[in-house]
Design an enzyme around this catalytic site. Structure first.
Site, short mmCIF file in Angstrom:
data_model
loop_
_atom_site.label_atom_id
_atom_site.label_comp_id
_atom_site.label_asym_id
_atom_site.label_seq_id
_atom_site.Cartn_x
_atom_site.Cartn_y
_atom_site.Cartn_z
N GLU A 1 -7.36 4.55 12.64
CA GLU A 1 -6.20 4.11 13.49
C GLU A 1 -6.03 5.11 14.27
OE1 GLU A 1 -2.06 4.98 11.34
OE2 GLU A 1 -3.40 4.02 9.62
N ASP B 1 0.62 -1.20 0.05
CA ASP B 1 -0.04 0.09 -0.01
C ASP B 1 0.89 1.22 -0.05
OD1 ASP B 1 0.05 0.97 3.07
OD2 ASP B 1 -0.34 -1.11 3.04
#
Length: 288
Positions: free
Chosen positions: A178, A87
């Site tokens: 997150e 990613d």
């Protein structure tokens, strides 16, 4: 006051008048700056000062580290075959996709958006370039739950590269949720408030695209900020972050991870990932 008097004031004027005019001009200029593209979010939310440093997992190592103690818990058993992937975000800039493909990367997620004002300048090169070399690719959104509603951010994401198509080469969008890079770990939300925010994003994405977004997080953050909710296990694929040799304990409800981000550097540009299955399972997930 006569017209003659007015001409005197505007021509030379008192110190007080000049200061008043200058103050008005300053306020006008400040308003223009704060409403210009790319600055509205920072002014309205009081943060998002470094979106190019907010990539998937950018806060994980700082809070959880890596190695045997990272994330804690026992290992979840993966499927037999793991498909390598990666990613990336604007932090990587222009990626050499031919090299990444030659080195074995078969899928990639690319940062498209953050909050409701940031779009990655590198998105087009990364999204199109990965597709052109043969990768299965998707896009992700870096969530800022204290800025706007989940549905609002889902709409912004979809409008700026986060959509999905049933071509077998496009993964459903991912929600990167997150640790807050700008303040309180859980963005000032209670566990129930966070679950509601994620549900708002997820349900809006599903309503607009027909797919539920992949949820990216770590077990530690998820436990702390959602109360270890199992509300999404039946609908959303899990992308777990843990920089170790095993995935560790998964959040409640999920019996396995779909993707595991196991390192923040390695063979490929950006973060290193493994899809829990062979390439045909990656393709099947993309196709829906």
């Amino acid at each position: 006051m006569s017209h003659g008097d007015l001409s005197v004031v505007h021509g030379t004027g008192s110190a007080r008048t000049r200061l008043t005019l200058l103050a008005g001009l300053f306020v006008t200029l400040l308003a223009l700056v704060l409403t210009a593209p790319g600055t509205a979010h920072a002014a309205g939310s009081g943060h998002m000062t470094h979106p190019d440093l907010d990539w998937m997992g950018s806060t994980i190592r700082a809070h959880e580290g890596s190695g045997p103690s990272a994330g804690g818990g026992s290992a979840a058993v993966p499927l037999a075959t793991q498909t390598p992937g990666m990613d990336v975000s604007n932090y990587q800039g222009s990626v050499n996709w031919a090299t990444a493909w030659a080195n074995g990367a078969k899928f990639v997620y690319i940062k498209a958006t953050e909050g409701t004002s940031y779009t990655s300048p590198s998105f087009a090169q990364q999204y199109n370039g990965s597709y052109n070399v043969g990768m299965v690719r998707g896009s992700y959104h870096f969530a800022l739950p204290d800025v706007s509603a989940g549905a609002t951010q889902a709409d912004y994401f979809i409008a700026h590269g986060g959509g999905w198509s049933a071509d077998g080469r496009t993964l459903p969008g991912a929600l990167d949720i997150e640790y807050n890079p700008y303040g309180a770990t859980c963005y000032g939300l209670s566990a129930s408030g966070m679950v509601s925010w994620i549900a708002s994003f997820s349900n809006e994405y599903h309503a607009r695209t027909g797919r539920y977004p992949t949820i990216y997080s770590s077990t530690s953050w998820w436990t702390q900020c959602t109360g270890n909710s199992s509300a999404f296990a039946a609908t959303n694929a899990l992308w777990i972050a843990r920089y170790n040799t095993t995935v560790g304990t998964l959040p409640a409800g999920w019996g396995f991870q779909t993707i595991w981000q196991f390192a923040d550097s390695g063979t490929f540009p950006g973060d290193q990932d493994r899809f829990n299955g062979a390439l045909d399972r990656v393709q099947a997930y993309a196709a829906g």
